[in-house]
Design a protein around this motif. Structure first.
Motif, mmCIF file in Angstrom:
data_model
loop_
_atom_site.group_PDB
_atom_site.id
_atom_site.type_symbol
_atom_site.label_atom_id
_atom_site.label_comp_id
_atom_site.label_asym_id
_atom_site.label_seq_id
_atom_site.Cartn_x
_atom_site.Cartn_y
_atom_site.Cartn_z
ATOM 1 N N ILE A 190 24.185 44.610 63.740
ATOM 2 C CA ILE A 190 22.881 43.955 63.561
ATOM 3 C C ILE A 190 23.082 42.621 62.852
ATOM 4 O O ILE A 190 23.672 42.564 61.768
ATOM 5 C CB ILE A 190 21.928 44.868 62.743
ATOM 6 N N HIS A 191 22.600 41.541 63.475
ATOM 7 C CA HIS A 191 22.743 40.196 62.897
ATOM 8 C C HIS A 191 21.498 39.831 62.096
ATOM 9 O O HIS A 191 20.392 39.801 62.639
ATOM 10 C CB HIS A 191 22.976 39.171 64.007
ATOM 11 N N LEU A 192 21.710 39.564 60.811
ATOM 12 C CA LEU A 192 20.622 39.223 59.893
ATOM 13 C C LEU A 192 20.643 37.728 59.582
ATOM 14 O O LEU A 192 21.662 37.206 59.123
ATOM 15 C CB LEU A 192 20.773 40.013 58.584
ATOM 16 N N ALA A 193 19.525 37.053 59.812
ATOM 17 C CA ALA A 193 19.381 35.643 59.404
ATOM 18 C C ALA A 193 18.620 35.607 58.081
ATOM 19 O O ALA A 193 17.549 36.198 57.964
ATOM 20 C CB ALA A 193 18.631 34.856 60.466
ATOM 21 N N ALA A 194 19.212 34.941 57.089
ATOM 22 C CA ALA A 194 18.561 34.819 55.782
ATOM 23 C C ALA A 194 18.789 33.418 55.251
ATOM 24 O O ALA A 194 19.820 32.803 55.501
ATOM 25 C CB ALA A 194 19.110 35.858 54.804
ATOM 26 N N MET A 195 17.797 32.921 54.508
ATOM 27 C CA MET A 195 17.844 31.551 54.002
ATOM 28 C C MET A 195 18.630 31.404 52.713
ATOM 29 O O MET A 195 18.639 32.302 51.873
ATOM 30 C CB MET A 195 16.419 31.094 53.690
ATOM 31 N N SER A 196 19.236 30.236 52.555
ATOM 32 C CA SER A 196 19.847 29.903 51.266
ATOM 33 C C SER A 196 18.719 29.596 50.282
ATOM 34 O O SER A 196 17.588 29.365 50.678
ATOM 35 C CB SER A 196 20.779 28.701 51.415
ATOM 36 N N GLY A 197 19.041 29.574 49.006
ATOM 37 C CA GLY A 197 18.017 29.310 47.991
ATOM 38 C C GLY A 197 18.676 29.147 46.644
ATOM 39 O O GLY A 197 19.700 28.477 46.528
ATOM 40 N N SER A 198 18.127 29.790 45.624
ATOM 41 C CA SER A 198 18.729 29.687 44.299
ATOM 42 C C SER A 198 20.007 30.526 44.259
ATOM 43 O O SER A 198 20.327 31.247 45.193
ATOM 44 C CB SER A 198 17.748 30.170 43.230
ATOM 45 N N SER A 199 20.738 30.434 43.145
ATOM 46 C CA SER A 199 22.058 31.076 43.048
ATOM 47 C C SER A 199 21.999 32.605 43.162
ATOM 48 O O SER A 199 22.995 33.247 43.444
ATOM 49 C CB SER A 199 22.730 30.689 41.726
#
Length: 587
Positions: free
Chosen positions: A427-436
């Protein structure tokens, strides 16, 4: 309901701001102390008379350059909205419950019997070049949205309730027959005719009519297909709000100076400068007083809470983050979502198991002292009677998750489970970058899914920056099976523009008869009966919980650190009209 692309640091968003939100307003503590503190904060600074002049510095918290589309009809990013909020202003003011009143730039009159809304722009409401805002400017905003060549995602199923809008969109008509200008294009009155009247129409953000105007005299020579990339939108926009854009460093900073034609009088500040700062540097910027207005990254609360000479103000915004499962594609020719019954994620037990395996409460207590918290349904609690409090959500339950997978035929072969047909399952999960803290939080969830035998990997192998993330999600990238995103909602609770068959924002692409019917019921004429509408809202939330195409994950306290010398800054809905004209330094 409206959208904010990615859940994150946004300043004062107008009520009707459906925008995509940025993720990552997520320090280390094992209790809810942050939430207890935030509850005590006011949602405004002191109210006082302020001196003329002074420069206000504002932080734009993002780890990626802002897009810089300075036009309400074409932009759908919460970050862009925060960048141009000093110039942009809705036609309508509201009370604190988001009910439209006549205190804004235009008056508003609804006639249910005639199926019309009459909008009259006030005399003296002028663009920053001194030209009066006209009836044509109000009508032209609809042309921008409905013209196929602009390719804006603002063209929604709800707006197609306006007589003649879909005919204009398809090219069958050169004008929008249902929008009349009784005093001509240069008059100030517009009458909009609807096929049906809707129960939410007295509320700002209802989605059935647009709440902004666009400068026709300025933009008319730009072809619709070139509007979004034109300098008149990207570099030299016109607004009728308190400030006008003076200087732009693309993707990095903006400088705003007073719009001397502003209809409510000259703003108090001589300049507002908003510039990009990485969420990872926010705490240092607050402690060193680098900005007069800066949002607190919730995972950094413990580092900044004792900072002197700032006033912390807070609210819980109308927003939520969610986990979405791709089960289809957007058909641009037909203008609708098409579900694929054979999609990898089109198995209810698989989706529910993934949701039950997420230890959200533990994660948010650890990283944000409870300032970010799990939510149970797709209708926020702030919507009162429309919120279904009986839904307990997908609380952490690994045993339940495993049972669901076993029963549905996802058998273990070695370390990982396989699909019911015996084929391997990745399963390929797309997630955004953000704080550390974003990376450890996402890796935690991947480990949780590993515990139930699911092989989840990151799309591209890493977290994705905001603009690329939404590009992949909106264009149904084949390497996205599920994704973590967020909405900043508008102030009328109808979820129609986010989840119906014709909604471009329905990024999971799920379409079912039951969902279509429930959404129709929520906004039907029958729903003018509030108890019927409440019932249908609760049914829809229960249905969405059961089906789990979209699983709500968290919302968060939004805390802003404001220089203690600043007065008249407020997060109250009723304060949004002319807010920036009133903000200034105390005498």
């Amino acid at each position: 309901m409206k959208v904010f692309k990615a859940l994150g640091s946004v300043g004062v968003l107008t009520a009707a701001a459906l925008t995509l939100a940025a993720c990552g307003n997520s320090s280390s503590s094992n209790n809810d102390s942050g939430a207890k503190e935030a509850k005590k904060f006011s949602d405004h600074t002191k109210t006082a008379s302020v001196k003329k002049g002074g420069t206000l510095t504002v932080a734009i918290e993002t780890d990626t350059p802002f897009t810089g589309i300075f036009n309400e009809e074409l932009s759908d990013s919460a970050i862009d909205s925060s960048v141009y909020q000093y110039g942009s202003e809705s036609l309508f003011a509201t009370d604190d419950n988001y009910k439209i009143n006549n205190k804004g730039a235009a008056t508003f009159k609804l006639d249910r019997k005639a199926k019309t809304i009459t909008i009259e722009v006030k005399k003296g409401v002028k663009w920053s070049d001194g030209k009066q805002v006209t009836a044509k400017d109000v009508e032209y905003a609809y042309e921008i949205i409905a013209n196929k060549n602009t390719k804006t995602s603002r063209y929604t199923d709800s707006l197609q309730d306006i007589v003649g809008l879909s005919e204009y969109h398809s090219g069958k008509s050169k004008t929008i027959s249902g929008i009349k200008m009784p005093d001509g294009e240069n008059g100030r009155k517009v009458v909009i005719h609807f096929k049906e009247m809707r129960p939410g129409m007295l509320q700002s953000g209802n989605g059935y009519f647009w709440e902004y105007a666009a400068p026709y005299h300025y933009l008319k020579d730009v072809p619709f297909s070139k509007l979004q990339s034109s300098d008149k939108v990207r570099k030299n926009p016109l607004f009728y709000g308190p400030y006008k854009l003076q200087k732009l460093v693309r993707g990095q900073s903006v400088t705003w100076v007073p719009n001397k034609y502003y209809w409510k009088g000259t703003p108090k500040l001589s300049k507002i400068t908003a510039s990009v700062v990485s969420p990872n540097s926010a705490s240092q910027a607050i402690k060193s007083h680098k900005f007069d207005v800066i949002d607190v990254v919730n995972s950094q609360w413990k580092q900044v809470k004792n900072t002197k000479n700032v006033k912390f103000i807070a609210n819980i915004p109308l927003s939520y983050s969610y986990l979405g499962f791709k089960v289809g594609k957007w058909d641009s020719k037909a203008g609708k979502n098409v579900m694929n019954k054979n999609a990898k994620m089109n198995n209810k037990s698989l989706r529910q198991a993934i949701a039950y395996a997420m230890n959200i409460d533990e994660v948010e207590k650890h990283y944000t002292s409870g300032l970010t918290f799990r939510v149970n349904t797709l209708i926020p609690e702030q919507f009162g009677k429309y919120y279904n409090s009986n839904i307990k959500g997908y609380n952490y339950n690994l045993k339940k998750a495993e049972k669901l997978l076993d029963k549905a035929g996802y058998k273990k072969k070695g370390k990982w489970r396989v699909q019911p047909n015996g084929k391997p399952l990745t399963i390929h999960l797309a997630a955004m970058s953000g704080s550390s803290t974003q990376e450890p939080i996402i890796q935690n969830y991947i480990q949780q899914w590993k515990k139930i035998g699911l092989h989840v990997v990151l799309t591209t192998g890493r977290l994705i920056e905001f603009n690329s993330f939404y590009d992949k999600v909106e264009n149904d990238d084949a390497n996205v099976d599920m994704f973590m995103a967020g909405w900043s909602l508008s102030s009328e609770p109808s979820p129609n523009d986010l989840y119906n068959e014709k909604a471009p924002y329905n990024f999971t692409r799920f379409v079912t008869k039951k969902n279509s019917q429930l959404l129709k019921d929520i906004d039907s004429t029958k729903a003018f009966n509030t108890s019927y509408r409440v019932k249908k809202f609760k049914e829809w939330q229960k249905y969405m919980f059961d089906e789990a195409y979209v699983v709500p994950t968290v919302n968060a306290y939004s805390i802003t650190a404001v220089n203690s010398k600043i007065a008249n800054y407020s997060l109250k809905p009723s304060a949004s009209t002319g807010l920036w004209a009133r903000v200034g330094y105390t005498k």
